[in-house]
Enzyme design. Structure first.
Site, PDB file in Angstrom:
ATOM      1  N   ARG A  72       0.617  -1.190  -0.340  1.00  0.00           N
ATOM      2  CA  ARG A  72      -0.150   0.269  -0.102  1.00  0.00           C
ATOM      3  C   ARG A  72       1.318   1.044  -0.201  1.00  0.00           C
ATOM      4  O   ARG A  72       0.545   2.407  -0.295  1.00  0.00           O
ATOM      5  CB  ARG A  72      -0.576   0.507   1.383  1.00  0.00           C
ATOM      6  CG  ARG A  72      -1.941  -1.060   1.549  1.00  0.00           C
ATOM      7  CD  ARG A  72      -3.195  -0.948   2.685  1.00  0.00           C
ATOM      8  NE  ARG A  72      -4.163  -1.987   2.736  1.00  0.00           N
ATOM      9  CZ  ARG A  72      -4.316  -1.358   2.534  1.00  0.00           C
ATOM     10  NH1 ARG A  72      -5.458  -0.287   2.196  1.00  0.00           N
ATOM     11  NH2 ARG A  72      -5.798  -2.779   2.785  1.00  0.00           N
ATOM     12  N   LYS A 179       2.671 -20.095   6.326  1.00  0.00           N
ATOM     13  CA  LYS A 179       1.851 -20.804   7.680  1.00  0.00           C
ATOM     14  C   LYS A 179       1.027 -19.387   8.318  1.00  0.00           C
ATOM     15  O   LYS A 179       2.211 -18.802   7.772  1.00  0.00           O
ATOM     16  CB  LYS A 179       2.691 -22.056   8.153  1.00  0.00           C
ATOM     17  CG  LYS A 179       3.975 -20.892   9.582  1.00  0.00           C
ATOM     18  CD  LYS A 179       4.212 -21.847  10.581  1.00  0.00           C
ATOM     19  CE  LYS A 179       5.033 -21.264  11.695  1.00  0.00           C
ATOM     20  NZ  LYS A 179       4.452 -20.546  12.942  1.00  0.00           N
ATOM     21  N   HIS A 209       9.370 -23.074   7.022  1.00  0.00           N
ATOM     22  CA  HIS A 209      10.864 -22.869   7.250  1.00  0.00           C
ATOM     23  C   HIS A 209      11.835 -24.042   7.687  1.00  0.00           C
ATOM     24  O   HIS A 209      12.883 -23.671   7.415  1.00  0.00           O
ATOM     25  CB  HIS A 209      10.694 -21.336   7.639  1.00  0.00           C
ATOM     26  CG  HIS A 209      11.435 -21.293   8.794  1.00  0.00           C
ATOM     27  ND1 HIS A 209       9.778 -21.151   9.417  1.00  0.00           N
ATOM     28  CD2 HIS A 209      12.069 -21.160  10.249  1.00  0.00           C
ATOM     29  CE1 HIS A 209       9.937 -20.527  10.496  1.00  0.00           C
ATOM     30  NE2 HIS A 209      10.885 -21.009  11.291  1.00  0.00           N
ATOM     31  N   LYS A 213      15.813 -26.403   6.999  1.00  0.00           N
ATOM     32  CA  LYS A 213      16.889 -26.266   7.790  1.00  0.00           C
ATOM     33  C   LYS A 213      17.811 -27.459   7.460  1.00  0.00           C
ATOM     34  O   LYS A 213      18.022 -28.844   7.149  1.00  0.00           O
ATOM     35  CB  LYS A 213      17.059 -26.136   9.310  1.00  0.00           C
ATOM     36  CG  LYS A 213      16.545 -24.543   9.510  1.00  0.00           C
ATOM     37  CD  LYS A 213      16.196 -24.913  10.504  1.00  0.00           C
ATOM     38  CE  LYS A 213      15.585 -23.292  11.871  1.00  0.00           C
ATOM     39  NZ  LYS A 213      16.171 -22.197  11.876  1.00  0.00           N
ATOM     40  N   GLU A 247      12.098 -22.306  22.695  1.00  0.00           N
ATOM     41  CA  GLU A 247      12.235 -21.137  23.078  1.00  0.00           C
ATOM     42  C   GLU A 247      12.592 -20.430  24.530  1.00  0.00           C
ATOM     43  O   GLU A 247      11.264 -20.723  24.946  1.00  0.00           O
ATOM     44  CB  GLU A 247      11.065 -20.163  22.001  1.00  0.00           C
ATOM     45  CG  GLU A 247      11.105 -20.807  20.427  1.00  0.00           C
ATOM     46  CD  GLU A 247      10.174 -19.934  19.219  1.00  0.00           C
ATOM     47  OE1 GLU A 247      11.260 -19.248  18.776  1.00  0.00           O
ATOM     48  OE2 GLU A 247       9.346 -20.221  19.397  1.00  0.00           O
ATOM     49  N   ASP A 266       0.468 -23.472  16.333  1.00  0.00           N
ATOM     50  CA  ASP A 266       1.599 -22.522  15.478  1.00  0.00           C
ATOM     51  C   ASP A 266       2.646 -23.371  15.446  1.00  0.00           C
ATOM     52  O   ASP A 266       3.305 -23.533  14.263  1.00  0.00           O
ATOM     53  CB  ASP A 266       2.411 -21.655  16.490  1.00  0.00           C
ATOM     54  CG  ASP A 266       3.249 -20.504  16.597  1.00  0.00           C
ATOM     55  OD1 ASP A 266       3.388 -19.797  14.869  1.00  0.00           O
ATOM     56  OD2 ASP A 266       4.324 -19.783  16.717  1.00  0.00           O
ATOM     57  N   HIS A 271       5.204 -27.568  11.876  1.00  0.00           N
ATOM     58  CA  HIS A 271       7.002 -27.763  12.294  1.00  0.00           C
ATOM     59  C   HIS A 271       7.152 -29.578  12.811  1.00  0.00           C
ATOM     60  O   HIS A 271       7.961 -30.440  11.813  1.00  0.00           O
ATOM     61  CB  HIS A 271       7.755 -27.396  13.088  1.00  0.00           C
ATOM     62  CG  HIS A 271       7.512 -25.644  12.675  1.00  0.00           C
ATOM     63  ND1 HIS A 271       7.790 -25.021  11.411  1.00  0.00           N
ATOM     64  CD2 HIS A 271       7.841 -24.058  13.442  1.00  0.00           C
ATOM     65  CE1 HIS A 271       7.312 -23.426  11.474  1.00  0.00           C
ATOM     66  NE2 HIS A 271       7.362 -23.674  12.648  1.00  0.00           N
ATOM     67  N   LYS A 369       6.619 -21.913  24.416  1.00  0.00           N
ATOM     68  CA  LYS A 369       7.839 -20.437  25.112  1.00  0.00           C
ATOM     69  C   LYS A 369       8.191 -20.137  26.730  1.00  0.00           C
ATOM     70  O   LYS A 369       7.921 -20.707  27.612  1.00  0.00           O
ATOM     71  CB  LYS A 369       7.369 -19.122  24.886  1.00  0.00           C
ATOM     72  CG  LYS A 369       6.498 -19.032  23.314  1.00  0.00           C
ATOM     73  CD  LYS A 369       7.128 -18.616  22.076  1.00  0.00           C
ATOM     74  CE  LYS A 369       6.841 -19.011  20.467  1.00  0.00           C
ATOM     75  NZ  LYS A 369       6.985 -18.142  19.956  1.00  0.00           N
TER      76      LYS A 369
END
EC number: 1.1.1.49
Length: 517
Positions: A72, A179, A209, A213, A247, A266, A271, A369
């Site tokens: 935009r 995703k 992704h 790897k 993580e 997620d 994954h 997390k």
């Protein structure tokens, strides 16, 4: 440089007599462009643009390659060029070289517009036609949808209406989708239907992704190139498998994306289930994309949830605590999250693969997390040896043998086994034998997006899940989400720990423990 036709790939030949099938030679993309929708977003700035530059720096893009941004913003082409330049200087893996940048900059274009505006896509179509004429892109164009999934139908409809999705003869048009691929089975099927009305399945590239790897791809080499491991890769020797993506960061600033999605949707749906498929699949006839995808589909079709779900799954939500010497807040105090949010930041499930190879072997998948450290790994934990010659004092410090594939960080493979402690007595203790990519190879591994973008331009779909894999993954996960929704709030766990008590109880019921990476 010769054309490879529809595959979109060419090779650079050092020796014209070399066999065309020699896989040691780098594959260079043929004439083409990459169009990025959502080019002002964080993904484009931090990953996509630097990956394009790194490919150019490595000589893997054609001389006439073009990069088109669509957004935009009221930018001129020069403004967009500066955005790309700054992203590349800040985030590229390879050193910045002015000569590489100048060649890449010649093919940079920008189209201002919105997804629901016909005129914007007509301008994009004209830009694409100009590139075919000026840059020799040959009618070969990939459209990267780095945008929210809700915008996919609109953009796909516009690509169809404007003729941008239509290919003629040896030309190709491809679409790249980030995703999440839906939020449950029904939405994934609808998404596949919408995209399938515009692009054939072999032109649809769903980006995961993690599959780009180097260590993930090395699973196939480790398993099928080494007779050392294959005889042990089954239920006769393997007690259980743990697949972990942990993580140490929180979710500050990501409420808009994450709230209502949660850790299972997620990470596990894409994954971790893909890592499970690569770990548990049978040897393919070849490494052709169709053969690899067929074996992954077989595994996912044979995968089921262990029950009862109240005992074989766990979910949690991090609370305040200490991490890395710093005090951090809990999820409910993060900006953008409601005080009564039931979004899980930790998820663990138990799966079983109903095949001759894996009957009776549980697969434990977990992600979270604010855990103890950042790590992704696949651990095959072997059954204990009978220890017939040993008494308990000799082996009291000995754990199970384990083969651990580290996906990130410090990519490599570790083999844990028992060894005698030096001294006059017989005492056996765990030791590790390590393989590290950083130490074994002088060349650094490409970023995942480098490999995946190049594969899109080459028309090489091996590392991309097909629609059937996506639907099977949701079929596995949906009952867990439904059970958790009915169960109320997630269990709390303190930041910097390894998840809620329910996750540890999930394994201790069977006499097992989670690894502490």
């Amino acid at each position: 440089m010769g054309s490879s036709g529809k595959s979109g790939g060419t090779r650079s030949w050092a020796n014209p007599l070399r066999d065309d099938r020699d896989k040691r030679l780098p594959r260079i993309a043929g004439p083409c462009s990459l169009v990025i929708f959502g080019v002002t977003g964080d993904l484009a700035r931090r990953k996509l643009m630097p990956a394009v530059y790194d490919l150019a720096s490595r000589g893997l893009l054609p001389p006439g390659f073009a990069l088109v941004g669509f957004a935009r913003r009221d930018w001129a082409a020069e403004d967009f060029g500066k955005v790309v330049h700054d992203a590349v200087r800040q985030h590229s893996r390879t050193p910045f070289r002015e000569d590489v940048w100048e060649r890449l900059a010649e093919g940079i274009r920008f189209v201002q517009g919105s997804f629901d505006d016909d005129e914007s896509f007509d301008r994009l179509a004209k830009t694409i036609a100009d590139l075919d004429r000026e840059r020799g892109t040959g009618g070969n164009h990939a459209f990267y949808l780095a945008i929210p999934p809700g915008a996919f139908p609109t953009v796909c409809a516009q690509l169809s209406r404007s003729g941008l999705a239509h290919q003629q003869g040896e030309q190709w048009r491809r679409v790249v989708i980030e995703k999440p691929f839906g939020h449950d089975l029904d939405s994934a099927r609808e998404l596949n239907r919408v995209i399938g009305e515009v692009f054939p399945e072999d032109s649809v590239f769903r980006i995961d992704h993690y599959l780009g790897k180097e260590t993930v791809q090395n699973i196939l080499a480790l398993r099928f190139a080494n007779q050392l491991f294959d005889p042990l890769w089954n239920s006769h020797y393997v007690d259980h498998v743990q697949i972990t993506m942990a993580e140490d960061i929180g979710l500050g600033g990501r409420a808009g994306y994450y709230d209502g999605i949660g850790a299972a949707r997620d990470v596990i749906q894409n994954h971790l289930l893909q890592l499970l498929a690569l770990t548990a699949m049978e040897e393919p006839i070849s490494f052709e994309p169709a053969e690899l995808q067929a074996e992954k589909i077989k595994v996912l079709s044979a995968t089921r949830l262990a029950e009862p779900l109240a005992e074989t799954t766990a979910r949690g939500q991090y609370t305040g605590g200490w991490q890395g010497g710093q005090e951090v807040v809990g999820l409910l105090d993060e900006a953008g999250f409601a005080k009564d949010s039931t979004t899980e930041t930790f998820a663990a499930i138990t799966l079983e693969v109903d095949s001759r190879r894996w009957a009776g072997v549980p697969f434990y998948l977990r992600t979270g997390k604010r855990l103890g450290r950042r790590v992704t790994e696949i651990a095959l934990v072997f059954k204990r040896a009978p220890h017939l010659p040993f008494d308990t004092t000799m082996t009291e410090e000995l754990g199970e043998n384990a083969l651990v594939i580290r996906v990130q960080p410090d990519e490599g493979v570790t083999l844990r086994f028992g060894s005698k402690v030096p001294g006059s007595g017989m005492e056996v203790r765990d030791v590790n034998m390590d393989f590290s990519y950083g130490q074994a190879f002088t060349e650094s591994s490409p970023e995942a997006y480098e490999r995946l973008i190049l594969d899109v331009l080459l028309g090489e779909p091996s590392l991309f899940p097909v629609d059937r894999e996506v639907e099977l993954s949701w079929q596995i996960l949906d009952p867990v989400i439904e059970a958790w929704t009915a169960a109320g709030r997630p269990d709390p766990y303190e930041a910097g720990t390894w998840g809620p008590a329910s996750a540890h109880e999930m394994l201790t019921r069977s006499g097992r423990d989670w690894r502490r990476p």
